[in-house]
Design a protein around this motif. Structure first.
Motif, mmCIF file in Angstrom:
data_model
loop_
_atom_site.group_PDB
_atom_site.id
_atom_site.type_symbol
_atom_site.label_atom_id
_atom_site.label_comp_id
_atom_site.label_asym_id
_atom_site.label_seq_id
_atom_site.Cartn_x
_atom_site.Cartn_y
_atom_site.Cartn_z
ATOM 1 N N ALA A 1 1.059 -1.107 -0.048
ATOM 2 C CA ALA A 1 -0.028 0.134 -0.242
ATOM 3 C C ALA A 1 0.790 1.414 -0.026
ATOM 4 O O ALA A 1 0.361 1.963 -0.964
ATOM 5 N N TYR A 2 1.850 1.312 0.810
ATOM 6 C CA TYR A 2 2.792 2.161 0.621
ATOM 7 C C TYR A 2 3.459 2.537 -0.830
ATOM 8 O O TYR A 2 3.593 3.698 -1.347
ATOM 9 N N ARG A 3 3.600 1.758 -1.053
ATOM 10 C CA ARG A 3 4.737 1.425 -2.126
ATOM 11 C C ARG A 3 3.989 1.845 -3.393
ATOM 12 O O ARG A 3 4.082 2.579 -4.142
ATOM 13 N N ASP A 4 2.446 1.478 -3.620
ATOM 14 C CA ASP A 4 1.811 1.909 -4.526
ATOM 15 C C ASP A 4 1.594 3.346 -4.464
ATOM 16 O O ASP A 4 1.012 3.981 -5.333
ATOM 17 N N ASP A 5 1.089 4.000 -3.525
ATOM 18 C CA ASP A 5 0.907 5.239 -3.612
ATOM 19 C C ASP A 5 2.615 6.649 -3.336
ATOM 20 O O ASP A 5 1.634 7.507 -2.268
ATOM 21 N N TRP A 6 3.444 5.283 -3.580
ATOM 22 C CA TRP A 6 4.536 6.792 -3.005
ATOM 23 C C TRP A 6 5.133 7.720 -3.919
ATOM 24 O O TRP A 6 5.791 8.019 -3.592
ATOM 25 N N ALA A 7 4.346 7.715 -5.147
ATOM 26 C CA ALA A 7 4.182 9.404 -5.465
ATOM 27 C C ALA A 7 3.856 10.445 -4.517
ATOM 28 O O ALA A 7 4.161 11.498 -4.699
ATOM 29 N N ASN A 8 3.627 9.932 -3.557
ATOM 30 C CA ASN A 8 3.020 10.903 -2.552
ATOM 31 C C ASN A 8 3.562 10.818 -1.190
ATOM 32 O O ASN A 8 3.115 11.147 -0.423
ATOM 33 N N ARG A 9 5.249 10.443 -1.278
ATOM 34 C CA ARG A 9 6.273 10.302 -0.536
ATOM 35 C C ARG A 9 6.528 11.306 0.868
ATOM 36 O O ARG A 9 6.140 10.761 1.398
ATOM 37 N N GLU A 10 5.706 12.036 0.067
ATOM 38 C CA GLU A 10 6.644 13.773 0.588
ATOM 39 C C GLU A 10 5.393 13.904 2.271
ATOM 40 O O GLU A 10 5.936 14.323 2.965
ATOM 41 N N SER A 11 4.560 13.411 1.783
ATOM 42 C CA SER A 11 3.303 13.458 2.534
ATOM 43 C C SER A 11 3.006 12.471 3.633
ATOM 44 O O SER A 11 2.613 12.830 5.260
ATOM 45 N N TYR A 12 4.118 11.912 3.720
ATOM 46 C CA TYR A 12 4.409 10.184 3.948
ATOM 47 C C TYR A 12 5.141 11.755 5.152
ATOM 48 O O TYR A 12 5.724 10.694 6.344
ATOM 49 N N PHE A 13 6.309 11.583 4.705
ATOM 50 C CA PHE A 13 7.437 11.819 5.171
ATOM 51 C C PHE A 13 7.086 13.355 6.440
ATOM 52 O O PHE A 13 7.514 12.668 7.731
ATOM 53 N N ALA A 14 6.440 13.733 6.258
ATOM 54 C CA ALA A 14 5.829 14.379 6.202
ATOM 55 C C ALA A 14 5.038 14.466 7.654
ATOM 56 O O ALA A 14 4.794 15.428 9.075
ATOM 57 N N ALA A 15 4.038 13.248 7.391
ATOM 58 C CA ALA A 15 2.975 13.283 8.459
ATOM 59 C C ALA A 15 3.821 12.530 9.651
ATOM 60 O O ALA A 15 3.659 12.638 10.487
ATOM 61 N N ALA A 16 5.458 11.931 9.213
ATOM 62 C CA ALA A 16 5.756 11.297 10.068
ATOM 63 C C ALA A 16 6.790 12.302 11.173
ATOM 64 O O ALA A 16 5.804 11.759 12.433
ATOM 65 N N ARG A 17 6.841 13.002 10.769
ATOM 66 C CA ARG A 17 7.378 13.991 11.464
ATOM 67 C C ARG A 17 6.183 14.575 12.374
ATOM 68 O O ARG A 17 7.363 14.989 13.654
ATOM 69 N N ASP A 18 5.814 15.069 11.483
ATOM 70 C CA ASP A 18 4.741 15.810 12.607
ATOM 71 C C ASP A 18 4.086 15.023 13.249
ATOM 72 O O ASP A 18 3.649 15.609 15.115
ATOM 73 N N PHE A 19 4.206 14.038 13.521
ATOM 74 C CA PHE A 19 3.369 13.181 14.246
ATOM 75 C C PHE A 19 4.777 12.878 15.574
ATOM 76 O O PHE A 19 4.345 13.068 16.464
ATOM 77 N N PHE A 20 5.636 12.497 15.482
ATOM 78 C CA PHE A 20 6.828 12.379 16.325
ATOM 79 C C PHE A 20 6.627 13.884 17.057
ATOM 80 O O PHE A 20 6.973 13.889 18.561
ATOM 81 N N GLU A 21 6.745 15.565 16.468
ATOM 82 C CA GLU A 21 6.682 16.639 16.715
ATOM 83 C C GLU A 21 5.893 16.241 18.048
ATOM 84 O O GLU A 21 5.951 16.946 19.767
ATOM 85 N N LYS A 22 4.333 16.184 17.981
ATOM 86 C CA LYS A 22 3.077 16.250 18.799
ATOM 87 C C LYS A 22 3.190 14.917 19.629
ATOM 88 O O LYS A 22 2.369 15.391 20.750
ATOM 89 N N HIS A 23 4.155 13.972 19.610
ATOM 90 C CA HIS A 23 3.415 12.888 20.318
ATOM 91 C C HIS A 23 4.667 12.162 21.399
ATOM 92 O O HIS A 23 4.358 11.233 22.212
ATOM 93 N N LEU A 24 5.893 12.135 20.304
ATOM 94 C CA LEU A 24 6.582 11.153 20.910
ATOM 95 C C LEU A 24 8.793 11.859 20.985
ATOM 96 O O LEU A 24 8.818 11.321 21.481
ATOM 97 N N SER A 25 8.435 13.361 20.941
ATOM 98 C CA SER A 25 9.716 13.631 21.392
ATOM 99 C C SER A 25 9.700 14.101 22.690
ATOM 100 O O SER A 25 9.155 13.815 23.384
ATOM 101 N N MET A 26 11.361 14.822 22.642
ATOM 102 C CA MET A 26 11.923 14.596 24.055
ATOM 103 C C MET A 26 10.953 15.382 24.783
ATOM 104 O O MET A 26 10.365 15.437 26.313
ATOM 105 N N ALA A 27 10.804 16.414 24.034
ATOM 106 C CA ALA A 27 9.884 18.013 24.538
ATOM 107 C C ALA A 27 8.511 17.189 25.242
ATOM 108 O O ALA A 27 8.332 17.420 26.127
ATOM 109 N N VAL A 28 7.474 16.397 24.299
ATOM 110 C CA VAL A 28 6.233 16.076 24.511
ATOM 111 C C VAL A 28 6.603 14.723 26.010
ATOM 112 O O VAL A 28 6.005 14.838 27.154
ATOM 113 N N ILE A 29 7.458 14.358 26.223
ATOM 114 C CA ILE A 29 7.962 12.921 27.604
ATOM 115 C C ILE A 29 8.231 14.266 28.057
ATOM 116 O O ILE A 29 7.842 13.602 29.441
#
Length: 268
Positions: free
Chosen positions: A146-174
């Protein structure tokens, strides 16, 4: 770097080889995709590595990478498109978020995992996380497709991953989450004393007791702990209890530390 036209879609598993992680299901998922232009890389060590390698024998699209220094793991992550997490069927797998999830999302890479109670509710709506049932090789393979078949939109996945990290997993949040627990610390003094007595340390309810129950392996950051442990014992009024097995060098270090500071350290 992202997958280029005609290049294999690169999937990474990095971490220990333990029942918690379910590497056997990753191997089977790779077997299912041998002729689909998907390359699966394994980086790590642990008790079940040899068994995992044996199960992967003859599977053309699996590669076992050479061990790298921990500081270079982000480079390995960035060289892949998707990073895999935890897929085991143990009780612990249903409770914990693997450190590899923190690492890959910090490096702007989407991930595939089984859902566990440790995730915030927002994780189910995150574009960069695909959840699959535990122990389901086909579901892992389908999520990769599913990721591979939509990989033309990879930048949106990259951005979503970092955004989730900053909001929920980062050292500041912890840090904020831990700060919310300060008022509860007073209630734990009684439990602190019980544990001190149980493990054989002098009972001092007001002395902070540091507890670590873990596998004694490098990717847990134990080299950093070893670097500061003696100074911490000399300079701070704290106690330390560690329990676990793993690499001999870590077992010997903490056993020696306990002999050096018998009133402050217990290693089991």
């Amino acid at each position: 770097p992202a997958a280029k036209p005609g290049a294999p879609f690169k999937v990474l598993y990095h971490g220990a080889y333990l029942p918690l992680h379910g590497t056997e299901y990753i191997v089977e998922a790779a077997r299912m995709t041998q002729d689909e232009g998907i390359a699966w890389s394994f980086l790590g060590w642990g008790a079940y590595k040899a068994e995992t390698e044996a199960k992967a024998a003859g599977i053309r699209n699996i590669k076992f990478l050479d061990k790298v220094p921990y500081v270079d793991v982000p480079k390995v992550i960035a060289a892949h498109d998707v990073v895999l997490g935890v897929f085991g069927t143990t009780a612990k797998a249903a409770r914990v978020i693997g450190n590899k999830v923190y690492e890959c999302m910090a490096c702007r890479r989407p991930t595939i995992n089984e859902f566990c109670t440790g995730y915030p509710l927002e994780a189910k709506d995150c574009k960069a996380i695909k959840f699959v049932p535990p122990g389901d090789a086909k579901a892992i393979a389908d999520a990769v497709r599913a990721y591979r078949d939509d990989w033309a939109n990879r930048e949106s996945y990259f951005a979503a991953a970092r955004d989730f990290f900053e909001k929920h997993l980062s050292m500041a949040v912890i840090k904020d989450q831990l700060a919310d627990k300060e008022d509860e610390a007073v209630l734990l003094k009684g439990e602190n004393a019980k544990l001190q007595e149980e493990v054989g340390l002098p009972v001092k309810p007001d002395v902070p007791l540091l507890v670590m129950v873990t596998r004694l392996v490098g990717h847990k950051g134990l080299d950093l702990l070893c670097h500061i442990a003696r100074r911490l014992m000399w300079e701070e009024d704290v106690q330390f209890f560690i329990q676990g097995t793993g690499e001999q060098r870590f077992q010997e270090f903490f056993q020696n530390l306990a002999r050096e500071f018998p009133d402050k350290v217990v290693a089991k």
